[in-house]
Write an enzyme that holds these catalytic residues in place. Structure first.
Site, short mmCIF file in Angstrom:
data_model
loop_
_atom_site.label_atom_id
_atom_site.label_comp_id
_atom_site.label_asym_id
_atom_site.label_seq_id
_atom_site.Cartn_x
_atom_site.Cartn_y
_atom_site.Cartn_z
N ASP A 22 0.91 -1.14 0.00
CA ASP A 22 0.00 0.00 0.00
C ASP A 22 0.94 1.18 0.00
O ASP A 22 1.54 1.51 1.03
CB ASP A 22 -0.88 0.00 1.26
N HIS A 23 1.14 1.81 -1.18
CA HIS A 23 2.26 2.75 -1.28
C HIS A 23 2.09 3.96 -0.37
O HIS A 23 3.05 4.66 -0.09
CB HIS A 23 2.53 3.15 -2.73
N HIS A 74 -6.01 2.73 1.25
CA HIS A 74 -5.26 3.86 1.80
C HIS A 74 -5.97 4.51 2.99
O HIS A 74 -5.37 4.74 4.04
CB HIS A 74 -5.01 4.93 0.73
P1 NAD Z 1 0.38 -2.56 -17.14
O1 NAD Z 1 -0.85 -2.92 -17.90
O2 NAD Z 1 1.17 -1.39 -17.58
O3 NAD Z 1 1.37 -3.81 -17.13
C1 NAD Z 1 0.91 -5.15 -17.03
C2 NAD Z 1 2.04 -6.11 -17.31
O4 NAD Z 1 1.54 -7.45 -17.24
C3 NAD Z 1 2.69 -5.96 -18.67
O5 NAD Z 1 4.08 -6.17 -18.51
C4 NAD Z 1 2.06 -7.11 -19.48
O6 NAD Z 1 2.89 -7.57 -20.53
C5 NAD Z 1 1.95 -8.18 -18.42
N1 NAD Z 1 0.94 -9.20 -18.72
C6 NAD Z 1 -0.40 -9.04 -18.92
N2 NAD Z 1 -0.99 -10.24 -19.15
C7 NAD Z 1 -0.01 -11.19 -19.09
C8 NAD Z 1 0.01 -12.62 -19.22
N3 NAD Z 1 -1.09 -13.34 -19.47
N4 NAD Z 1 1.20 -13.25 -19.04
C9 NAD Z 1 2.33 -12.54 -18.78
N5 NAD Z 1 2.36 -11.21 -18.64
C10 NAD Z 1 1.22 -10.53 -18.80
O7 NAD Z 1 -0.07 -2.44 -15.61
P2 NAD Z 1 0.61 -1.54 -14.44
O8 NAD Z 1 0.02 -0.17 -14.51
O9 NAD Z 1 2.07 -1.70 -14.48
O10 NAD Z 1 0.00 -2.19 -13.12
C11 NAD Z 1 0.46 -3.43 -12.60
C12 NAD Z 1 -0.16 -3.67 -11.23
O11 NAD Z 1 0.19 -2.63 -10.36
C13 NAD Z 1 -1.69 -3.72 -11.21
O12 NAD Z 1 -2.08 -4.60 -10.19
C14 NAD Z 1 -2.07 -2.31 -10.82
O13 NAD Z 1 -3.35 -2.25 -10.21
C15 NAD Z 1 -0.96 -2.02 -9.83
N6 NAD Z 1 -0.70 -0.60 -9.62
C16 NAD Z 1 -0.20 0.17 -10.63
C17 NAD Z 1 0.08 1.50 -10.41
C18 NAD Z 1 0.69 2.37 -11.49
O14 NAD Z 1 1.05 3.50 -11.15
N7 NAD Z 1 0.82 1.91 -12.71
C19 NAD Z 1 -0.15 2.06 -9.14
C20 NAD Z 1 -0.68 1.25 -8.14
C21 NAD Z 1 -0.93 -0.08 -8.39
#
Ligand code: NAD
Length: 495
Positions: free
Chosen positions: A178-179, A241
């Site tokens: 939980d950042h 949060h």
């Molecule tokens: P994103 O869509 O940018 O990246 C998803 C990744 O998963 C990619 O590398 C994709 O290639 C891979 N992927 C998807 N399906 C796949 C499969 N079947 N097999 C292998 N790889 C697969 O998503 P993100 O924004 O990086 O978010 C990732 C996680 O972090 C999520 O749970 C999101 O809720 C959480 N999160 C993200 C942020 C943010 O700032 N981006 C903030 C808080 C939480």
């Protein structure tokens, strides 16, 4: 106890936004500061068919603006390896195990593994199961699973997910990010509360009138509409949060400043939060969804990309939490969060009670002798402000409010590690203080579920949204929630 660690990171979702924006820069900082050194490697996995060289270039590009030290960056990037991997395909875990074992030997990592799931939560259970069944979890070193939010979308789905990952990892190995818990001023809450006789003595219903927490964002959903349509403010901000911050603000003093004791107290605080009955929801929680701004230059939520034109998803929530224990009985904790509000600001206001007797005037002049307020601003500023009554300068005797103000300077802020860097280092050292325990997550869902169910049982009337203008502080009902109690939002940029 912060020493150099040996670790192999396996990042699922290595091509994703989170990995590039947060994880690679944070890992680099840890490398630069010597917490990670020669005995570390990273395997990035995702579906795309990248080579190691291509992946290293992506990692290098993610460090633009983080460091100008090309030699250090090249050294860092040389520890990165890529595997094309479909998380649902067992064969890919067999290849992954071989690569992991080879790198373990090459970098003398001694079996320490950090599995970071930076991808859609729908795959968390599958990945954890395969990591166990294909023996990627080692016997000789530590194995830790780091997972991102959201952790489920209600109690049932969260429990199912927890059961799935618990087949392979026990609670002490699971680090739920939980950042907010990595933010400097959130980590400051225990120091303020338990390091000072003033606050320690006054932190209860005898002296505190109400507590307010605002997490306001000026942006709308931007390009994350698809995700937001499945989430909304309650799941995106409240369940995690807000509930975490409320538990830090209201918990009793832990016996010691260690994860087990802090978690015990946080859980007790969460357990004391009153779970509303469905018929009590409307009087205590309100929801909103943004419309366009006055000038019509900002789109309404329903006009954003990937959003249903009659969407009933909430982009704003405000609520009154009551805590049923001796310390907090009768003290409302007001919380709110929303998108497209006046400005970005995360702020806590602790509002103290009036003095029992106002010797400077009649009791109905109490408003002249305002309530003391301790304000803790989390972001974008990092600040403490104590607002107290003092004598107005000059002849005669009038009182007015004075702010005792401390703000972290831009230099201090620039030199403070980012939340992800701090949390990654904690996880690497096995320090779980700033991660959410399953019991906390479960309890937070119990509180949120009743509210969500009550709202979505009443979704037939699509005309209730939009109910606030972009660029305002949310629906009028948010202010009314407090005025009904004779209170008002201390943080009010609309004034
Ligand atoms: P994103 O869509 O940018 O990246 C998803 C990744 O998963 C990619 O590398 C994709 O290639 C891979 N992927 C998807 N399906 C796949 C499969 N079947 N097999 C292998 N790889 C697969 O998503 P993100 O924004 O990086 O978010 C990732 C996680 O972090 C999520 O749970 C999101 O809720 C959480 N999160 C993200 C942020 C943010 O700032 N981006 C903030 C808080 C939480």
């Amino acid at each position: 106890m912060e020493t150099q660690q040996k670790a192999l990171f396996i990042i699922f979702g290595g091509t994703g936004d989170l990995a590039k924006r947060k994880l690679y820069p944070s890992l680099f900082k840890l490398f630069e500061k010597g917490f990670l050194n020669e005995n570390f490697a990273v395997i990035g996995t995702a579906r795309r068919p990248w080579t190691d060289d291509f992946y290293r270039n992506v990692v290098t590009e993610s460090l633009v603006g983080v460091s100008g030290d090309k030699t250090k960056i090249a050294d860092f990037a040389s520890h990165f390896y890529y595997q094309s991997h479909d998380v649902t395909d067992v064969a890919h875990y067999i290849t992954l195990k071989k690569l992991a074992d080879d790198l373990d030997a090459k970098y003398q990592i001694e079996g320490n593994r950090m599995f970071y799931l930076a991808m859609s939560p729908q795959f968390f259970g599958t990945i954890a199961t395969h990591l166990g069944s294909q023996n990627l979890v080692t016997k000789n070193g530590f194995n830790r699973l780091i997972i991102e939010k959201p952790f489920g979308r209600d109690f049932e789905s969260a429990k199912k997910l927890n059961d799935e990952i618990s087949n392979t990892f026990d609670e002490s190995q699971i680090f739920r990010i939980d950042h907010y818990l990595g933010k400097e001023m959130i980590q400051n809450i225990p120091a303020i509360r338990f390091g000072n006789i003033i606050t320690q003595t006054l932190w209860n219903n005898k002296y505190i009138d109400n507590i307010q927490l605002t997490l306001s964002e000026s942006l709308g959903v931007e390009e994350r509409g698809g995700y937001y349509e499945t989430s909304g403010a309650m799941r995106d901000m409240f369940q995690n949060h807000i509930m975490q911050v409320v538990s830090l603000l209201t918990m009793d003093m832990p016996k010691e400043f260690v994860a087990s004791e802090i978690r015990k107290e946080k859980l007790k605080a969460l357990e004391a939060i009153r779970i509303l009955k469905p018929e009590e929801v409307d009087a205590n929680f309100i929801r909103g969804q943004y419309g366009a701004n006055k000038a019509g230059t900002e789109k309404a939520y329903r006009d954003e990309e990937q959003i249903a034109p009659d969407s009933m998803m909430e982009t704003f929530i405000a609520g009154r939490l009551m805590i049923d224990n001796e310390r907090w009985s009768g003290v409302p904790v007001y919380v709110r969060s929303g998108k497209r509000l006046v400005e970005k600001n995360t702020e806590i206001n602790i509002v103290f009670k009036n003095v029992e007797k106002n010797i400077f005037g009649t009791s109905d002049e109490h408003e002249h002798l305002g309530k003391d307020v301790l304000t803790i601003t989390i972001e974008p500023d990092e600040r403490f402000r104590l607002t107290i009554n003092t004598k107005e300068i000059g002849q005669g005797f009038n009182t007015n409010k004075t702010n005792l103000d401390y703000v972290n300077s831009p230099e201090t802020k620039a030199n403070t590690p980012e939340a992800y860097e701090k949390l990654l280092l904690d996880a690497l050292n096995g320090v779980a203080i700033n991660f959410a325990h399953w019991n906390e997550v479960a309890k937070a869902w119990n509180v949120a579920d009743v509210i969500l169910n009550s709202w979505h049982d009443n979704d037939d009337d699509k005309t209730i949204f939009p109910n606030y203008l972009s660029g305002s502080m949310g629906p009028e009902a948010s202010a009314k929630l407090l005025t009904d109690d004779g209170n008002y939002w201390i943080y009010n940029p609309e004034k």
